[in-house]
Design a protein around this motif. Structure first.
Motif, short mmCIF file in Angstrom:
data_model
loop_
_atom_site.label_atom_id
_atom_site.label_comp_id
_atom_site.label_asym_id
_atom_site.label_seq_id
_atom_site.Cartn_x
_atom_site.Cartn_y
_atom_site.Cartn_z
N SER A 109 0.82 -1.23 0.00
CA SER A 109 0.00 0.00 0.00
C SER A 109 0.84 1.27 0.00
CB SER A 109 -0.94 0.01 1.21
OG SER A 109 -0.20 -0.06 2.42
N SER A 110 2.12 1.15 0.34
CA SER A 110 2.99 2.33 0.33
C SER A 110 3.41 2.73 -1.08
CB SER A 110 4.25 2.06 1.17
OG SER A 110 5.03 1.02 0.58
N GLN A 111 3.19 1.85 -2.03
CA GLN A 111 3.55 2.15 -3.41
C GLN A 111 2.48 3.08 -4.02
OE1 GLN A 111 6.37 1.22 -4.99
NE2 GLN A 111 7.07 0.14 -3.14
N PRO A 112 2.91 4.20 -4.63
CA PRO A 112 1.92 5.17 -5.15
C PRO A 112 0.93 4.57 -6.14
CG PRO A 112 4.14 6.09 -5.18
CD PRO A 112 4.29 4.64 -4.84
N ALA A 113 1.39 3.64 -6.99
CA ALA A 113 0.52 3.11 -8.05
C ALA A 113 -0.66 2.32 -7.49
CB ALA A 113 1.33 2.24 -9.00
N THR A 114 -0.53 1.79 -6.27
CA THR A 114 -1.62 0.99 -5.73
C THR A 114 -2.86 1.83 -5.44
OG1 THR A 114 -0.80 1.23 -3.45
CG2 THR A 114 -0.01 -0.66 -4.70
N SER A 115 -2.70 3.13 -5.34
CA SER A 115 -3.84 4.00 -5.02
C SER A 115 -4.89 4.02 -6.13
CB SER A 115 -3.36 5.42 -4.73
OG SER A 115 -2.76 5.99 -5.89
N ILE A 116 -4.49 3.69 -7.35
CA ILE A 116 -5.45 3.75 -8.46
C ILE A 116 -5.82 2.37 -9.00
CG2 ILE A 116 -4.66 6.05 -9.16
CD1 ILE A 116 -3.29 4.64 -11.57
N LEU A 117 -5.42 1.31 -8.32
CA LEU A 117 -5.73 -0.03 -8.81
C LEU A 117 -7.22 -0.26 -9.01
CD1 LEU A 117 -3.16 -2.28 -6.88
CD2 LEU A 117 -3.05 -1.44 -9.23
N PRO A 118 -8.09 0.18 -8.07
CA PRO A 118 -9.53 -0.03 -8.30
C PRO A 118 -10.03 0.63 -9.58
CG PRO A 118 -9.13 0.50 -6.00
CD PRO A 118 -7.84 0.75 -6.73
N ASP A 173 -5.84 14.28 -9.74
CA ASP A 173 -5.32 13.69 -8.49
C ASP A 173 -4.46 12.47 -8.77
OD1 ASP A 173 -6.62 15.60 -7.07
OD2 ASP A 173 -8.33 14.33 -6.52
N PHE A 174 -4.75 11.80 -9.89
CA PHE A 174 -4.01 10.60 -10.21
C PHE A 174 -3.00 10.80 -11.34
CE2 PHE A 174 -8.14 8.79 -8.69
CZ PHE A 174 -7.64 8.32 -7.48
N ASP A 175 -3.04 11.94 -11.97
CA ASP A 175 -2.17 12.18 -13.13
C ASP A 175 -0.83 12.74 -12.66
OD1 ASP A 175 -1.42 12.20 -15.72
OD2 ASP A 175 -2.31 14.15 -16.17
N GLU A 176 -0.14 11.94 -11.87
CA GLU A 176 1.13 12.37 -11.32
C GLU A 176 2.24 11.43 -11.79
OE1 GLU A 176 1.82 11.11 -7.14
OE2 GLU A 176 -0.35 10.86 -7.13
N LYS A 177 3.47 11.94 -11.71
CA LYS A 177 4.62 11.12 -12.06
C LYS A 177 5.12 10.41 -10.81
CE LYS A 177 5.30 12.53 -16.41
NZ LYS A 177 6.28 12.31 -17.45
N VAL A 178 5.54 9.15 -11.01
CA VAL A 178 6.10 8.39 -9.90
C VAL A 178 7.43 7.81 -10.33
CG1 VAL A 178 3.82 7.82 -8.97
CG2 VAL A 178 4.90 6.27 -10.60
N ASP A 179 8.29 7.54 -9.35
CA ASP A 179 9.55 6.89 -9.67
C ASP A 179 9.25 5.48 -10.17
OD1 ASP A 179 11.10 9.04 -8.95
OD2 ASP A 179 11.29 8.40 -6.87
N TRP A 180 9.84 5.14 -11.32
CA TRP A 180 9.53 3.84 -11.91
C TRP A 180 10.69 3.39 -12.78
CZ3 TRP A 180 6.47 0.15 -10.69
CH2 TRP A 180 6.19 -0.89 -11.60
N TRP A 192 13.88 3.11 -14.46
CA TRP A 192 15.02 4.03 -14.49
C TRP A 192 14.62 5.49 -14.65
CZ3 TRP A 192 13.99 0.37 -18.25
CH2 TRP A 192 13.52 0.85 -19.46
N ALA A 193 13.32 5.78 -14.72
CA ALA A 193 12.90 7.17 -14.92
C ALA A 193 11.48 7.35 -14.40
CB ALA A 193 12.98 7.55 -16.39
N PRO A 194 11.12 8.57 -14.00
CA PRO A 194 9.74 8.82 -13.58
C PRO A 194 8.76 8.54 -14.72
CG PRO A 194 11.18 10.64 -12.97
CD PRO A 194 11.97 9.76 -13.90
N THR A 195 7.57 8.08 -14.37
CA THR A 195 6.56 7.81 -15.38
C THR A 195 5.19 8.11 -14.82
OG1 THR A 195 5.83 6.17 -17.01
CG2 THR A 195 6.13 5.39 -14.75
N ARG A 196 4.18 8.13 -15.68
CA ARG A 196 2.82 8.39 -15.25
C ARG A 196 2.35 7.27 -14.34
NH1 ARG A 196 -0.79 7.83 -19.20
NH2 ARG A 196 -2.37 8.97 -18.03
#
Length: 410
Positions: free
Chosen positions: A114-123, A145-152, A154-158
């Motif tokens: 749950s600490s991973q940012p991408a899990t917030s939009i799984l539903p 709110d969900f259109d953010e970049k996250v570390d992924w 080798w580079a940040p991604t949507r």
């Protein structure tokens, strides 16, 4: 166990026969493609497309009537193969799905927390695919709110891409199809049989898994030593210590055989079940050689040091090297004639007429092309043009003069 001693010629012929590169060409059609992938375990994928992507180049060298559409059908219509991770990004038979359960479970522990940012939009991602069918990240236009970049990687991604790739890595999604290099995902449960999806890991213990994977990788090449190198990449949790232990167990069980080749420092190993191929390869025959153009990440070339020791062929893929540091060129393909690497060339395509362009050509040291070799190379390039869907071949003028290639363009 008694060690097998092979000459360089015998070892080379065994590798070529194991890899389906020795004459005659016995594979054809989608059945031939699937047979080769099953035999190798996997073929490596790379998205670069100069004269076809790496899997296409691997298969055109072995399958008599290969067309790229055949592989796409096996992947995205017949579902007999899947895009996955084995030797890095790879294509492997869907029947092997249960064997990679540990890799998927590891991805879920790493990326599903749950600490991973991408899990917030799984539903939202699941709902979108459920309602709309297969989607890629550009199809997911969530609120700001969900259109953010996250570390992924080798580079940040949507965040949408990170969510889709996470679900893919832990096996909830598979690649439904690709649009060029862009992956379009769908639920694995829609395309993989329930019996495979729910099948338990065939390897009950970690040691069994290591043994299976080391044996699989030996089979993917034919002969491998235990030393570290590119051939052993993409095996999470199996480093030198674990690999040595697995090799010892496989030797004790009789599933691999030690092989010695003069001048090769590292002890080599082959699968015991490949003795039949070895016996065929070591019988002298007079079958006429043929020429093939090989992929840069061909299974045969995974252990480049071994290729140099057995075949006397030094090859490094220089795509990721700065131009000033390249010995040859950006994207250079080896040419095999019989059991010898005789040349390499840098290809290109004419965007307007589709012609294959030979930008540069290098004969290997000591190679003096005979009339027979030239004839075989002409036939090889005609077959390669057929694979590319063109009948046009262009050779750079300076290259043609320097390498004496006027016969090839006739």
């Amino acid at each position: 166990m008694e060690e097998i001693t092979l000459t360089h010629t015998q070892a080379g012929r065994f590798l070529l026969m194991h890899q389906g590169l020795g004459p005659p060409r016995e594979l054809a059609g989608k059945d031939g493609i699937l047979a080769h992938i099953r035999r190798m375990g996997c073929i490596q994928f790379d998205p670069l497309d100069i004269v076809g992507r790496n899997p296409d180049l691997v298969l055109q060298a072995r399958v008599d009537d290969f067309e790229p559409g055949m592989l796409r059908e096996l992947l995205y219509e017949d579902r007999q193969c899947v895009d996955g991770y084995d030797k890095m990004m790879s294509i492997y038979p869907v029947d092997d799905w249960p064997f990679f359960q540990r890799r998927r479970e590891s991805a879920l522990r790493r990326l599903g927390d749950s600490s991973q940012p991408a899990t917030s939009i799984l539903p939202q991602v699941r709902s979108a695919i459920e309602e709309r069918g297969p989607l890629s990240s550009i199809d997911l236009d969530f609120d700001k709110d969900f259109d953010e970049k996250v570390d992924w990687s080798w580079a940040p991604t949507r965040i949408a891409r990170a969510a889709l790739e996470s679900m893919y890595l832990w096996g909830e999604l598979i690649v439904h199809h690709k649009v060029h290099t862009r992956k379009v995902y769908d639920f694995a449960s829609r395309h993989i049989a329930e019996a495979l999806l729910l099948a338990p890991d065939p390897n009950e213990t970690e040691e069994q898994y290591h043994d299976w994977y080391v044996l699989r990788r030996i089979g993917s090449v034919g002969l491998l030593g235990g030393r570290a190198g590119d051939a052993w990449l993409g095996m999470p949790g199996i480093k030198s210590k674990e690999r040595r232990a697995a090799l010892a167990r496989l030797l004790e069980d009789g599933r691999i055989v030690p092989v010695s080749v003069p001048g090769v420092q590292s002890p080599l190993f082959m699968r015991s079940r490949d003795r039949v191929t070895l016996d065929r390869a070591t019988i002298a025959d007079e079958r006429p050689p043929h020429a093939v153009i090989m992929a840069p990440l061909d299974n045969l070339l995974w252990d480049r040091r071994l290729v140099e020791e057995i075949f006397g062929f030094h090859y490094r893929w220089e795509v990721y090297k700065p131009a000033a540091e390249r010995r040859y060129g950006y994207y250079v393909l080896p040419i095999l004639h019989g059991d010898r690497f005789v040349a390499r060339f840098e290809p290109g395509r004419d965007k307007e007429n589709g012609a294959l362009i030979i930008k540069k050509w290098w004969w290997e040291s000591g190679v003096t092309p005979s009339e027979r070799m030239r004839s075989d190379l002409v036939h090889c390039f005609k077959r390669f043009l057929g694979y590319l869907g063109t009948d046009k071949l262009e050779i750079d003028n300076e290259t043609s003069k320097g390498a004496v290639l006027e016969w090839l363009g006739q």
